[in-house]
Design an enzyme around this catalytic site. Structure first.
Site, PDB file in Angstrom:
ATOM      1  N   GLU A 201       0.803  -1.240   0.000  1.00  0.00           N
ATOM      2  CA  GLU A 201       0.000   0.000   0.000  1.00  0.00           C
ATOM      3  C   GLU A 201       0.832   1.286   0.000  1.00  0.00           C
ATOM      4  O   GLU A 201       0.555   2.227   0.742  1.00  0.00           O
ATOM      5  CB  GLU A 201      -0.952  -0.026   1.215  1.00  0.00           C
ATOM      6  CG  GLU A 201      -1.879  -1.221   1.198  1.00  0.00           C
ATOM      7  CD  GLU A 201      -2.719  -1.385   2.471  1.00  0.00           C
ATOM      8  OE1 GLU A 201      -2.661  -0.517   3.351  1.00  0.00           O
ATOM      9  OE2 GLU A 201      -3.433  -2.390   2.576  1.00  0.00           O
ATOM     10  N   GLU A 311      -6.206 -10.832  -1.030  1.00  0.00           N
ATOM     11  CA  GLU A 311      -7.012 -10.590   0.186  1.00  0.00           C
ATOM     12  C   GLU A 311      -8.497 -10.527  -0.151  1.00  0.00           C
ATOM     13  O   GLU A 311      -9.217  -9.666   0.337  1.00  0.00           O
ATOM     14  CB  GLU A 311      -6.588  -9.277   0.859  1.00  0.00           C
ATOM     15  CG  GLU A 311      -5.124  -9.188   1.186  1.00  0.00           C
ATOM     16  CD  GLU A 311      -4.729  -7.887   1.891  1.00  0.00           C
ATOM     17  OE1 GLU A 311      -5.611  -7.163   2.372  1.00  0.00           O
ATOM     18  OE2 GLU A 311      -3.513  -7.610   1.953  1.00  0.00           O
TER      19      GLU A 311
END
Ligand code: 9MR
Length: 439
Positions: A201, A311
């Site tokens: 991220e 995810e």
């Protein structure tokens, strides 16, 4: 011939032939229906309680993974479900910096360039994985979140205003941290980890520099924008042969983010330090579209890397048969999209991980909402979504109202309260025991 008796006999004979024909037709139709029944794993499950292994079903296409924590594996039923259905595991939290870095030991050792680590939770998960022949996606080395501020501070101080170290010190800390963690797992569990989320991220179009790099990250602020490349360079240096190195992010189908990520992947690929793109895939029932998912996978694989869906969960706040069947169609559609993009477009998609096993233990549920996004309910029963992931015949291909209702009716889900409607918040007895043990 004209007698009444003769007429009655003739009518009776016709009636008998009609009834025989009718019986035969019913037999043929029901044996056909029987054939269809056998094709539906969900129908078989509702009748017998048995269901097939998810990872066996997908073994020719993808590794199928699940995110979990060591306390969950302490429950025998939970562990059994994981061992049967998954060929990949990700620690949901126990391989993150805040679980691995040991502040007390770091202060005690007093080496400003070398923090100390511990691996309590992660080792339990890796023990389980290696005993059960399951491989692990290691998540995650360098991330702005869940990395304690003291790791960047002088003297590993936990004071909120402690001075931060200089760039060179932080680079040395980063290298030692990556080296120690990789060496620990690769020595103790050789061959178990197949992929590392090296940087997580790091791109944030909302508050970024000209490369899209997130400015709100102590890694960025203390080391500078080249912290990403440095992390990959160290990871490549210490990774075991064959282990793949990933950049991992959310909202990876968003155009603005994709442009920055593709640029980053190209740069890292040119330097030979990256192998994969992790698309987190925390999505909703309606968005992004299958086309957007497909386009993003093509854009990423075009840079020469492999893609992992790292995810996946699909948010749904609707526990009714309708909401859960709709969710199942979405899981089905996503898996179908991935299969399509791999088989027909030749894109290299290697694994698909769901972010949690049970609805009662999802990060999506918080004080303001309860979600039912995963493949198993709180009682550890497989949900329609599980059979959607299997591309089971009983799960509709689209989310059209009439198709959803038809599937619910055909499976008799409204009346199978006991087996189907377990989406309450109470946790199973077994898990209660597990939670108690941990506390
Ligand atoms: O699921 C994780 C949750 O238990 C943690 O509290 C949270 C803390 O940041 O992290 C969650 O996992 C995140 C993952 O590591 C990175 N991508 C987003 C995931 C969901 O927030």
């Amino acid at each position: 011939k004209g007698s009444i008796l003769y007429k009655v006999m003739r009518m009776t004979k016709r009636m008998i032939s009609f009834l025989v024909a009718l019986a035969l037709t019913v037999c043929v139709i029901s044996s056909f229906a029987e054939g269809t029944v056998n094709m539906s794993a969900y129908r078989t499950y509702l009748e017998t309680g048995e269901y097939p292994s998810l990872c066996d079903q997908w073994q020719d296409e993808f590794k199928i993974g699940v995110a979990l924590s060591s306390f969950q594996l302490a429950g025998a039923k939970f562990a059994g479900i994981v061992a049967k259905n998954f060929s990949s595991i990700t620690c949901e939290n126990e391989m993150k910096a805040d679980s691995i870095l040991d502040q007390t030991a770091s202060v005690r050792a007093g080496d400003p360039l070398h923090a100390k680590l511990h691996f309590y939770g992660a080792d339990k998960v890796l023990d389980f994985a290696s005993k059960n022949g399951i491989q692990v996606r290691a998540h995650t080395l360098v991330w702005h979140s869940q990395t304690p501020r003291w790791f960047f501070a002088e003297g590993y101080s936990t004071k909120s205003d402690a001075a931060l170290v200089d760039r060179e010190t932080m680079i040395a800390r980063m290298e030692n941290y990556i080296k120690d963690e990789m060496e620990h797992f690769n020595t103790k569990y050789p061959g178990v980890i197949y992929a590392w989320d090296v940087v997580n991220e790091a791109i944030d179009p909302g508050n970024c520099d000209e490369n899209g790099y997130r400015k709100e990250s102590l890694w960025y602020q203390v080391v500078g924008p080249d912290y990403i490349e440095l992390a990959f360079t160290f990871a490549r240096k210490y990774a075991a042969p064959g282990q793949k190195l990933f950049y991992n992010d959310y909202s990876t189908t968003d155009m603005a983010k994709k442009v920055y990520i593709v640029k980053l992947l190209r740069n890292l690929k040119a330097k030979g330090v990256i192998d994969g793109m992790g698309m987190q895939t925390h999505i909703s029932v309606t968005s992004p579209s299958a086309m957007d998912i497909m386009t993003a996978i093509r854009d990423y694989t075009d840079t020469g890397v492999t893609v992992h869906i790292t995810e996946m969960d699909i948010s749904s706040e609707d526990p009714t048969p309708y909401g859960q069947m709709l969710l199942a169609t979405r899981y089905r559609s996503v898996m179908n999209t991935l299969k399509f993009v791999k088989e027909k477009s030749g894109c290299d998609v290697e694994s698909v991980t769901v972010w949690g096993l049970l609805d009662s233990q999802t990060w999506l549920t918080n004080s303001s909402r309860t979600c039912y996004p995963l493949l198993f309910d709180s009682k550890m029963n497989p949900k329609p979504a599980f059979f959607g992931m299997l591309l089971d015949d009983s799960i509709p291909k689209t989310g059209k109202d009439e198709d959803i209702q038809k599937a619910i009716d055909e499976l008799g889900l409204e009346s199978k309260e006991e087996k189907f409607r377990n989406f309450d918040d109470s946790i199973s007895e077994e898990n209660e025991v597990v939670v108690d043990e941990v506390e």
